[in-house]
Design a protein around this motif. Structure first.
Motif, PDB file in Angstrom:
ATOM      1  N   VAL A  43      55.208  62.289  37.923  1.00 22.12           N
ATOM      2  CA  VAL A  43      54.887  62.159  36.498  1.00 22.12           C
ATOM      3  C   VAL A  43      54.191  60.826  36.240  1.00 22.12           C
ATOM      4  CG1 VAL A  43      55.871  61.890  34.188  1.00 22.12           C
ATOM      5  CG2 VAL A  43      56.693  63.709  35.680  1.00 22.12           C
ATOM      6  N   GLU A  44      54.698  59.780  36.860  1.00 22.46           N
ATOM      7  CA  GLU A  44      54.079  58.460  36.698  1.00 22.46           C
ATOM      8  C   GLU A  44      52.660  58.446  37.258  1.00 22.46           C
ATOM      9  OE1 GLU A  44      55.220  53.764  37.437  1.00 22.46           O
ATOM     10  OE2 GLU A  44      56.240  55.337  38.578  1.00 22.46           O
ATOM     11  N   LYS A  45      52.444  59.151  38.343  1.00 22.47           N
ATOM     12  CA  LYS A  45      51.134  59.170  38.995  1.00 22.47           C
ATOM     13  C   LYS A  45      50.145  60.110  38.306  1.00 22.47           C
ATOM     14  CE  LYS A  45      48.962  60.441  43.412  1.00 22.47           C
ATOM     15  NZ  LYS A  45      49.212  60.935  44.799  1.00 22.47           N
ATOM     16  N   LEU A  46      50.605  61.302  37.936  1.00 18.09           N
ATOM     17  CA  LEU A  46      49.697  62.351  37.457  1.00 18.09           C
ATOM     18  C   LEU A  46      49.643  62.481  35.938  1.00 18.09           C
ATOM     19  CD1 LEU A  46      50.730  65.107  40.049  1.00 18.09           C
ATOM     20  CD2 LEU A  46      48.708  63.629  40.137  1.00 18.09           C
ATOM     21  N   ASN A  47      50.669  61.986  35.250  1.00 20.01           N
ATOM     22  CA  ASN A  47      50.748  62.088  33.792  1.00 20.01           C
ATOM     23  C   ASN A  47      50.509  63.524  33.309  1.00 20.01           C
ATOM     24  OD1 ASN A  47      51.063  61.172  31.134  1.00 20.01           O
ATOM     25  ND2 ASN A  47      48.856  60.837  30.887  1.00 20.01           N
ATOM     26  N   PRO A  48      51.321  64.480  33.751  1.00 19.68           N
ATOM     27  CA  PRO A  48      51.130  65.880  33.340  1.00 19.68           C
ATOM     28  C   PRO A  48      51.511  66.079  31.876  1.00 19.68           C
ATOM     29  CG  PRO A  48      53.178  65.664  34.537  1.00 19.68           C
ATOM     30  CD  PRO A  48      52.507  64.323  34.611  1.00 19.68           C
ATOM     31  N   ASP A  49      50.976  67.136  31.293  1.00 19.79           N
ATOM     32  CA  ASP A  49      51.344  67.472  29.914  1.00 19.79           C
ATOM     33  C   ASP A  49      52.737  68.088  29.849  1.00 19.79           C
ATOM     34  OD1 ASP A  49      48.771  66.778  28.752  1.00 19.79           O
ATOM     35  OD2 ASP A  49      48.006  68.550  29.787  1.00 19.79           O
ATOM     36  N   LEU A  50      53.087  68.828  30.896  1.00 20.27           N
ATOM     37  CA  LEU A  50      54.354  69.553  30.882  1.00 20.27           C
ATOM     38  C   LEU A  50      54.932  69.621  32.292  1.00 20.27           C
ATOM     39  CD1 LEU A  50      55.370  72.490  28.743  1.00 20.27           C
ATOM     40  CD2 LEU A  50      55.596  72.820  31.200  1.00 20.27           C
ATOM     41  N   VAL A  51      56.257  69.497  32.379  1.00 19.90           N
ATOM     42  CA  VAL A  51      56.962  69.571  33.662  1.00 19.90           C
ATOM     43  C   VAL A  51      57.881  70.780  33.644  1.00 19.90           C
ATOM     44  CG1 VAL A  51      58.505  68.396  35.267  1.00 19.90           C
ATOM     45  CG2 VAL A  51      56.909  67.055  33.867  1.00 19.90           C
ATOM     46  N   LEU A  52      57.696  71.688  34.599  1.00 20.98           N
ATOM     47  CA  LEU A  52      58.631  72.799  34.786  1.00 20.98           C
ATOM     48  C   LEU A  52      59.711  72.312  35.741  1.00 20.98           C
ATOM     49  CD1 LEU A  52      56.298  75.926  35.143  1.00 20.98           C
ATOM     50  CD2 LEU A  52      57.763  75.323  33.211  1.00 20.98           C
ATOM     51  N   MET A  53      60.940  72.166  35.240  1.00 20.76           N
ATOM     52  CA  MET A  53      61.991  71.461  35.969  1.00 20.76           C
ATOM     53  C   MET A  53      63.160  72.373  36.335  1.00 20.76           C
ATOM     54  SD  MET A  53      62.912  68.334  37.009  1.00 20.76           S
ATOM     55  CE  MET A  53      62.090  67.122  35.958  1.00 20.76           C
ATOM     56  N   ASP A  54      63.471  72.417  37.633  1.00 18.70           N
ATOM     57  CA  ASP A  54      64.684  73.088  38.101  1.00 18.70           C
ATOM     58  C   ASP A  54      65.865  72.140  37.898  1.00 18.70           C
ATOM     59  OD1 ASP A  54      66.308  75.000  39.211  1.00 18.70           O
ATOM     60  OD2 ASP A  54      65.824  74.478  41.287  1.00 18.70           O
ATOM     61  N   ILE A  55      67.092  72.629  38.060  1.00 16.28           N
ATOM     62  CA  ILE A  55      68.267  71.778  37.862  1.00 16.28           C
ATOM     63  C   ILE A  55      68.854  71.310  39.188  1.00 16.28           C
ATOM     64  CG2 ILE A  55      70.659  71.739  37.041  1.00 16.28           C
ATOM     65  CD1 ILE A  55      69.842  73.408  34.684  1.00 16.28           C
ATOM     66  N   PHE A  73      58.311  58.543  29.851  1.00 13.09           N
ATOM     67  CA  PHE A  73      56.978  59.152  29.769  1.00 13.09           C
ATOM     68  C   PHE A  73      56.944  60.121  28.583  1.00 13.09           C
ATOM     69  CE2 PHE A  73      58.150  58.358  34.206  1.00 13.09           C
ATOM     70  CZ  PHE A  73      57.187  57.412  34.555  1.00 13.09           C
ATOM     71  N   LEU A  74      56.710  59.580  27.410  1.00  8.60           N
ATOM     72  CA  LEU A  74      56.824  60.363  26.183  1.00  8.60           C
ATOM     73  C   LEU A  74      55.765  61.452  26.059  1.00  8.60           C
ATOM     74  CD1 LEU A  74      57.611  57.477  23.655  1.00  8.60           C
ATOM     75  CD2 LEU A  74      59.200  58.919  24.952  1.00  8.60           C
ATOM     76  N   SER A  75      54.648  61.303  26.746  1.00  7.17           N
ATOM     77  CA  SER A  75      53.574  62.296  26.630  1.00  7.17           C
ATOM     78  C   SER A  75      53.812  63.524  27.502  1.00  7.17           C
ATOM     79  CB  SER A  75      52.228  61.667  26.996  1.00  7.17           C
ATOM     80  OG  SER A  75      52.232  61.223  28.344  1.00  7.17           O
ATOM     81  N   SER A  76      54.799  63.455  28.385  1.00  2.00           N
ATOM     82  CA  SER A  76      55.100  64.582  29.282  1.00  2.00           C
ATOM     83  C   SER A  76      56.342  65.316  28.786  1.00  2.00           C
ATOM     84  CB  SER A  76      55.324  64.087  30.715  1.00  2.00           C
ATOM     85  OG  SER A  76      54.152  63.502  31.237  1.00  2.00           O
ATOM     86  N   LYS A  77      56.175  66.563  28.419  1.00  2.00           N
ATOM     87  CA  LYS A  77      57.298  67.377  27.949  1.00  2.00           C
ATOM     88  C   LYS A  77      57.944  68.083  29.138  1.00  2.00           C
ATOM     89  CE  LYS A  77      55.093  68.280  23.483  1.00  2.00           C
ATOM     90  NZ  LYS A  77      53.880  67.473  23.766  1.00  2.00           N
ATOM     91  N   VAL A  78      59.264  68.238  29.076  1.00  2.00           N
ATOM     92  CA  VAL A  78      60.001  68.895  30.158  1.00  2.00           C
ATOM     93  C   VAL A  78      60.525  70.237  29.677  1.00  2.00           C
ATOM     94  CG1 VAL A  78      61.929  68.747  31.766  1.00  2.00           C
ATOM     95  CG2 VAL A  78      60.666  66.675  31.141  1.00  2.00           C
TER      96      VAL A  78
END
Length: 233
Positions: A43-55, A73-78
Motif C-alpha cells: 500500500v505504501e509503495k503502490l498507493n492503491p484505491d482499494l485493498v481486497l483483504m483476507d483475514i 493511508f487514508l486514500s486507500s479503502k479496505v
C-alpha cells in the motif's frame, strides 16, 4: 480506473480474482500480497484505491493490517473478502476501519459491483450478512466504540449488490406497470371502436330494413293504383 491490491495467502485466490477483475475495463489489479506485513508495504509503495483483504494470514493478520492501512493511508479503502461470516470478525473489521465486508462465496458480478461502490464511498456488506449486522446493533452498549463504529456505518448510504438488484427489480416493475397501463388504454380504445362498429352495423341494418320496407310499400301502392286504373277502363 480503480487500482486494486489483493491480499490473500492463497495463490489460487489471486488467480481467481485476477480472472474476474481483468475483464472489467475500469478495474486494475496493481499488486498482490500474501500477509498483512506485505499488504502494508505494498500500500505504501503502490498507493492503491482499494485493498481486497483476507483475514487469516501468517504474520500480521488482515484485521491488524486493515487498522494500520486505515490509520496511515487514508486514500486507500479496505474491503474485507473472507470465508468467515462470524459476527466477531465482522464487528472487529468495522472497528479496524474496513469499508465493507464480503464473503468469498460472493458471485463475481456482485463482487465487481461492491468494489465500485466501495470505491465511491458506500459501505458494503454481503447480502448474507445484513441480518447479522442489523441484529447486532440493539445488543450494543450506547457508549461503546463498537456501537459508534456501527452507528457511523449506518449513516453511510449502504449499497449492497442485493439492494441494487431490488432497485433494478423495482424499476422494471414500474416499467411493466406502465406497459400494462398503455396496453389497457389501447384495449379500451379497441373495445370502444368495436362497440361503435357494432352500433354502426345495427344502424346500417335498420336503414336497409327501412329502405326495403318502404320500397315494398311503394311497389304495393303502385300495383294497387294500376289495378284500380285498369278496373275503371
Amino acid at each position: 480506473m480503480i487500482r486494486i491490491l489483493v491480499v490473500d495467502d492463497q495463490k489460487t485466490v489471486h488467480q481467481a480474482l485476477k480472472g474476474y477483475l481483468d475483464t472489467e475495463p475500469d478495474l486494475e489489479i496493481v499488486g498482490f500480497a500474501t500477509n498483512g506485513h506485505e499488504a502494508v508495504a505494498q500500500v505504501e509503495k503502490l498507493n492503491p484505491d482499494l485493498v481486497l483483504m483476507d483475514i487469516e494470514m501468517p504474520g500480521i493478520n488482515g484485521l491488524e493490517a486493515t487498522r494500520i492501512i486505515s490509520e496511515r493511508f487514508l486514500s486507500s479503502k479496505v474491503l474485507m473478502l473472507t470465508s468467515y461470516d462470524d459476527e466477531q470478525y465482522l464487528n472487529c473489521a468495522l472497528q479496524m476501519g474496513a469499508k465493507g465486508y464480503l464473503l468469498k462465496t460472493t458471485p463475481a458480478r456482485e463482487l465487481v459491483m461492491a468494489i465500485r461502490y466501495a470505491y465511491k464511498g458506500y459501505f458494503q456488506l454481503g447480502p448474507d450478512l445484513i441480518g447479522k449486522y442489523v441484529s447486532k446493533i440493539p445488543r450494543l452498549q450506547a457508549d461503546s466504540n463498537e456501537n459508534n463504529r456501527l452507528r457511523e456505518a449506518l449513516k453511510l448510504q449502504i449499497q449492497t449488490p442485493e439492494k441494487i438488484k431490488k432497485e433494478i427489480k423495482k424499476i422494471l416493475e414500474q416499467e411493466n406497470r406502465v406497459s400494462v397501463a398503455q396496453y389497457t388504454n389501447l384495449q379500451i380504445k379497441v373495445d370502444n371502436l368495436s362497440h361503435l362498429t357494432r352500433r354502426l352495423e345495427k344502424q346500417i341494418a335498420s336503414l336497409y330494413k327501412f329502405f326495403f320496407v318502404n320500397v315494398f310499400l311503394i311497389i304495393l301502392i303502385m300495383l294497387g293504383t294500376l289495378y284500380v286504373f285498369t278496373q275503371t277502363l
